[in-house]
Scaffold this motif. Structure first.
Motif, PDB file in Angstrom:
ATOM      1  N   ASP A 110       0.820  -1.218   0.000  1.00 22.84           N
ATOM      2  CA  ASP A 110       0.000   0.000   0.000  1.00 22.84           C
ATOM      3  C   ASP A 110       0.850   1.264   0.000  1.00 22.84           C
ATOM      4  O   ASP A 110       0.372   2.341  -0.330  1.00 22.84           O
ATOM      5  N   SER A 111       2.134   1.143   0.385  1.00 19.04           N
ATOM      6  CA  SER A 111       3.000   2.321   0.408  1.00 19.04           C
ATOM      7  C   SER A 111       3.725   2.469  -0.930  1.00 19.04           C
ATOM      8  O   SER A 111       3.948   1.487  -1.646  1.00 19.04           O
ATOM      9  N   GLU A 112       4.098   3.698  -1.221  1.00 21.78           N
ATOM     10  CA  GLU A 112       4.784   3.969  -2.492  1.00 21.78           C
ATOM     11  C   GLU A 112       6.129   3.260  -2.554  1.00 21.78           C
ATOM     12  O   GLU A 112       6.481   2.648  -3.563  1.00 21.78           O
ATOM     13  N   PHE A 128       5.614  -0.562  -2.934  1.00 25.19           N
ATOM     14  CA  PHE A 128       5.228  -0.980  -4.284  1.00 25.19           C
ATOM     15  C   PHE A 128       6.399  -0.863  -5.250  1.00 25.19           C
ATOM     16  O   PHE A 128       6.554  -1.688  -6.148  1.00 25.19           O
ATOM     17  N   ALA A 129       7.264   0.168  -5.041  1.00 19.95           N
ATOM     18  CA  ALA A 129       8.462   0.306  -5.881  1.00 19.95           C
ATOM     19  C   ALA A 129       9.388  -0.898  -5.673  1.00 19.95           C
ATOM     20  O   ALA A 129       9.961  -1.427  -6.628  1.00 19.95           O
ATOM     21  N   PHE A 130       9.510  -1.340  -4.419  1.00 18.82           N
ATOM     22  CA  PHE A 130      10.330  -2.524  -4.148  1.00 18.82           C
ATOM     23  C   PHE A 130       9.702  -3.757  -4.783  1.00 18.82           C
ATOM     24  O   PHE A 130      10.406  -4.615  -5.340  1.00 18.82           O
TER      25      PHE A 130
END
Length: 430
Positions: A387-389, A392-394
């Motif tokens: 849910d965190s930016e 999600f990038a990871f």
């Protein structure tokens, strides 16, 4: 000794194992599995403490460990979660991976609290594995392992303006004149052994100013104390360069400025290029019978280069007000955005490198759905907040570098198809 660096070892908690048990009660003929889930391991959390201004608490204790989650119990009892460990640090602390030197978190600005190492998820009990064909599952999921990391804590003082200059040029006297700070003042080199901060109030606004310990030639290479404290000017937006215009110790003020600027450039060219103003101090010690006016010489040398020279006396206060107004104008012209170091190292990256198995299969009932499962996927999802930016990038990086996208393409996935991972679904687009 001012403690602005510390190396510590942090460890999150291990997830508790799921439990294997079966319900056996009188008058309950079809009991079935009732093993409970294990508790989650505790997190390692860093938090800003307004009352701290050094890292002295971490000089004598090096290891910090969060609590492990407890194993699940009978009758679907959930194991208790491990206790988090919260490490308090002063504002401005940068947390880095000790091995690579890459930034994990910058505890400044809006980032007041951050989970640096997440505890392992608890394993599922055997109650979750009962199916019409496997009604007596005799296995449960183990808890996820803990994560351990050696980190370097480095305090980078947060100030708008940094005072630089050779030792004994009057920086501490200047700071005591313009702020409420009370630094130690004496007539010998390296009086200042730690950065002193003070708040300057002017009619058109205030700002924070820091007296950085005296730089000397060779500081960027580790000579003297300057190298230890150069990091503290990394967040400053304007630099006041104080020189002894009266040459009371026999040094040439013009040469001093060039030497210090050379050290700044050697340490970080971006810092050296920030707005700078020269405070020509100790004008109360300049006498009219001198052959050359040192103030005029400084102005002729540096004002054509865009660096204003202000003659001042930190002792009497002469010229100080005009200097502070100019500094405030420079600050107003600079971007107000605080300097925050971006995250470069993600502790979850270790999961990408770990060689655990996974499978990619097309759903037999729907050819546009692909199911990705296995210990590698399960472990990654346990440590990542999608849910965190940043999470999600990871996740995207994990799919690419872990070879999962490559396997999906081999399986024949097309744009718009669905990928399913343990309850998570997303559409695939190349």
């Amino acid at each position: 000794m001012f403690a602005d660096r510390a190396t510590i070892i942090i460890r999150s908690g291990k997830g508790g194992d799921g439990h294997v048990s079966f319900r056996r009660e009188k008058y309950v003929p079809d009991g079935g599995p009732d093993g409970g889930d294990g508790g989650n391991g505790g997190d390692v959390i860093f938090e800003i403490d307004e009352g701290q201004n050094t890292l002295g608490d971490y000089r004598h204790k090096r290891k910090y460990k969060a609590g492990d989650g407890e194993e699940g119990g009978k009758k679907r009892c959930h194991g208790s979660n491990g206790n988090d460990v919260v490490l308090k640090v002063p504002e401005g602390t940068v947390i880095m991976d000790a091995q690579s030197g890459k930034v994990i978190a910058d505890m400044s600005g809006e980032n007041r609290r951050q989970v640096v190492l997440k505890g392992g998820h608890g394993g599922k009990g055997n109650q979750h594995y009962a199916t019409p064909t496997m009604q007596v599952p005799k296995y449960a999921q183990p808890g996820q392992p803990a994560q351990e990391l050696e980190v370097l804590l480095e305090l980078k003082v947060i100030a708008d303006v940094g005072l630089v200059g050779f030792p004994n040029v009057g920086k501490s006297t200047f700071l005591s004149r313009v702020t409420n700070a009370r630094p130690k003042i004496a007539n010998y080199h390296f009086t200042t052994l730690s950065p002193n901060l003070g708040v300057v109030d002017t009619e058109n606004g205030g700002f924070i100013i820091a007296d950085i310990p005296g730089l000397i030639e060779g500081a960027s290479e580790g000579v003297g104390l300057g190298h230890e404290f150069l990091r503290h000017i990394e967040r400053t937006r304007v630099i006041i360069h104080i020189v002894d215009a009266a040459s009371t110790e026999g040094r040439d003020p013009v040469e001093d400025i060039y030497k210090i600027n050379t050290e700044l450039e050697a340490y970080n060219q971006e810092i050296a290029s920030r707005p700078q103003v020269i405070a020509a101090n100790k004008i109360d010690c300049i006498y009219n019978n001198e052959e050359e006016d040192p103030i005029q010489r400084l102005k002729q040398e540096f004002e054509p280069k865009g660096i204003k020279v202000y003659p001042i006396s930190a002792v009497t206060g002469q010229g100080v007000r005009e200097l502070l107004f100019h500094v405030k104008e420079l600050l107003d012209a600079c971007p107000r955005k605080s300097i925050v170091f971006e995250q470069e190292f993600f502790p979850e990256d270790a999961l990408v490198a770990e060689n655990l198995p996974f499978t990619v299969e097309a759903d037999p009932e729907d050819s546009s759905v692909f199911i990705v499962e296995g210990p590698r996927i399960e472990k990654m999802l346990g440590y990542t907040n999608l849910d965190s930016e940043k999470g999600f990038a990871f996740f995207q990086k994990f799919l690419k570098e872990g070879g999962i996208l490559e396997e999906l393409e081999k399986a024949g996935i097309q744009d718009g198809d669905t990928v399913r991972m343990y309850g998570f679904e997303f559409d695939y687009y190349k």
